[in-house]
Design a protein around this motif. Structure first.
Motif, short mmCIF file in Angstrom:
data_model
loop_
_atom_site.label_atom_id
_atom_site.label_comp_id
_atom_site.label_asym_id
_atom_site.label_seq_id
_atom_site.Cartn_x
_atom_site.Cartn_y
_atom_site.Cartn_z
N GLU A 149 8.60 -12.67 24.40
CA GLU A 149 8.99 -13.17 23.08
C GLU A 149 10.16 -12.35 22.58
N GLU A 150 10.79 -12.83 21.50
CA GLU A 150 11.98 -12.13 20.98
C GLU A 150 11.56 -10.87 20.23
N GLY A 151 12.25 -9.77 20.50
CA GLY A 151 11.93 -8.49 19.86
C GLY A 151 12.87 -7.42 20.38
N PRO A 152 12.37 -6.18 20.49
CA PRO A 152 13.21 -5.10 21.02
C PRO A 152 13.70 -5.41 22.43
N GLU A 153 14.88 -4.89 22.76
CA GLU A 153 15.43 -5.17 24.10
C GLU A 153 14.63 -4.45 25.18
N ASN A 154 14.78 -4.92 26.40
CA ASN A 154 14.13 -4.31 27.56
C ASN A 154 15.22 -3.74 28.47
N THR A 155 15.14 -2.43 28.70
CA THR A 155 16.20 -1.75 29.45
C THR A 155 16.36 -2.29 30.87
N ALA A 156 15.24 -2.54 31.55
CA ALA A 156 15.32 -3.04 32.93
C ALA A 156 15.98 -4.42 32.95
N ALA A 157 15.62 -5.27 31.99
CA ALA A 157 16.23 -6.60 31.92
C ALA A 157 17.73 -6.48 31.68
N ASP A 158 18.10 -5.52 30.83
CA ASP A 158 19.52 -5.29 30.54
C ASP A 158 20.28 -4.86 31.80
N ILE A 179 11.48 -1.61 37.57
CA ILE A 179 10.96 -2.93 37.20
C ILE A 179 9.59 -2.84 36.54
N LYS A 180 8.93 -1.69 36.71
CA LYS A 180 7.62 -1.54 36.07
C LYS A 180 7.75 -1.66 34.55
N SER A 181 8.93 -1.33 34.04
CA SER A 181 9.09 -1.39 32.58
C SER A 181 9.22 -2.83 32.07
N LEU A 182 9.20 -3.81 32.99
CA LEU A 182 9.13 -5.21 32.57
C LEU A 182 7.69 -5.62 32.28
N LEU A 183 6.73 -4.74 32.63
CA LEU A 183 5.31 -5.08 32.49
C LEU A 183 4.72 -4.48 31.22
N PRO A 184 3.75 -5.17 30.62
CA PRO A 184 3.12 -4.62 29.41
C PRO A 184 2.17 -3.47 29.74
N ALA A 185 1.79 -2.72 28.69
CA ALA A 185 0.84 -1.60 28.89
C ALA A 185 -0.55 -2.15 29.18
N ASN A 186 -0.89 -3.21 28.50
CA ASN A 186 -2.22 -3.82 28.68
C ASN A 186 -2.12 -4.89 29.77
N MET A 187 -2.87 -4.67 30.86
CA MET A 187 -2.76 -5.58 32.00
C MET A 187 -3.91 -6.58 32.08
N GLN A 188 -4.59 -6.82 30.95
CA GLN A 188 -5.64 -7.85 30.97
C GLN A 188 -5.01 -9.21 31.26
N TYR A 189 -5.77 -10.07 31.88
CA TYR A 189 -5.15 -11.30 32.39
C TYR A 189 -6.08 -12.50 32.36
N TYR A 190 -5.47 -13.67 32.51
CA TYR A 190 -6.16 -14.92 32.84
C TYR A 190 -5.89 -15.19 34.31
N ARG A 191 -6.87 -15.79 34.99
CA ARG A 191 -6.69 -16.08 36.40
C ARG A 191 -7.19 -17.49 36.72
N PHE A 192 -6.44 -18.19 37.54
CA PHE A 192 -6.84 -19.53 37.95
C PHE A 192 -6.07 -19.92 39.20
#
Ligand code: ZN
Length: 247
Positions: A149-158, A179-192
């Protein structure tokens, strides 16, 4: 179909080359080649119309399950970034980033982006979604999806965007991007269970959609979407009785 899904990722791992979207009939998101027509474009794409376990989906009423936490082993990586005409794709130069799913290692082959998001969470669409495509030794695929979502920039994306060549199919190499910095701190997920969201829409793909979105700045989102030139999200597909679990 099964052969194709098994051979493509292995080929990529073996050769370290850019994976063409698929070597076959041209497809797209607009005009006669739009998603609703994919199955009609080529017999090889028939799963796009006949498949019962297709992606993306709207994630609703997930079932709580005691699943193992997602183990992610990403570090700094090198590879190349390319606008392949369908998406902006980052191809891994060396397959040493991996995740562990069901006690098996799945190595990161490539990741790419869709705008707006393809999957939805409780009907909510996000400005962008990243798909991190992993393969095990058998060529089975796990796609880990991250909403942006839109918010603070991401250095790796930059750093990645700085290497992006506006010209299509002109890969540019990059080195040592975290590239790890593209991932969130909380790694809870949905799976299907689902499919590739692009032709040939092959099924048997394990989807892991992270619950916590990440942010990109407006400038970063604009750079991605300008490269795509148009929306590159396949419409939501019916669940057809599939279960979605969450941890
Ligand atoms: Zn994708």
């Amino acid at each position: 179909m099964k052969k194709l899904i098994r051979s493509l990722p292995l080929l990529v791992l073996a050769l370290g080359v850019t994976l063409p979207a698929v070597a076959g009939v041209h497809w797209g998101y607009e005009g006669d080649e739009l998603p609703e027509n994919w199955a009609k474009l080529s017999p090889e794409y028939q799963m796009c119309g006949l498949g019962r376990n297709q992606s993306p989906v709207n994630i609703t009423t997930p079932i709580q399950a005691q699943t193992a936490p997602l183990e992610v082993h990403y570090g700094t990586t090198s590879g190349n970034i390319v606008n392949n005409g369908h998406t902006v794709q980052i191809n891994e130069g060396k397959p040493d980033d991996y995740i562990v799913v069901d006690n098996q290692q799945y190595h990161l082959v490539q990741f790419h982006f869709h705008a707006p998001s393809e999957n939805q969470i409780n009907g909510k669409s996000y400005p962008m979604e990243g798909h991190f495509v992993h393969s095990n030794a058998n060529g089975d695929l796990v796609v880990m999806a991250i909403m942006f979502e839109e918010g603070p920039e991401n250095t790796a994306a930059d750093q990645l965007l700085a290497r992006l060549n506006a010209k299509e199919n002109s890969p540019e190499a990059f080195d040592n991007i975290d590239i790890k910095s593209l991932l969130p701190a909380n790694m809870q997920y949905y799976r299907f269970s689902g499919s590739l969201t692009t032709p040939p829409c092959s099924e048997g793909v394990t989807w892991i959609v992270l619950k916590q979105p990440m942010t990109l700045s407006k400038t970063e989102i604009d750079k991605f979407t300008q490269a795509f030139k148009h929306h590159n999200n396949r419409p939501i597909q019916p669940l057809n009785g599939r279960l979605i679990i969450e941890n």
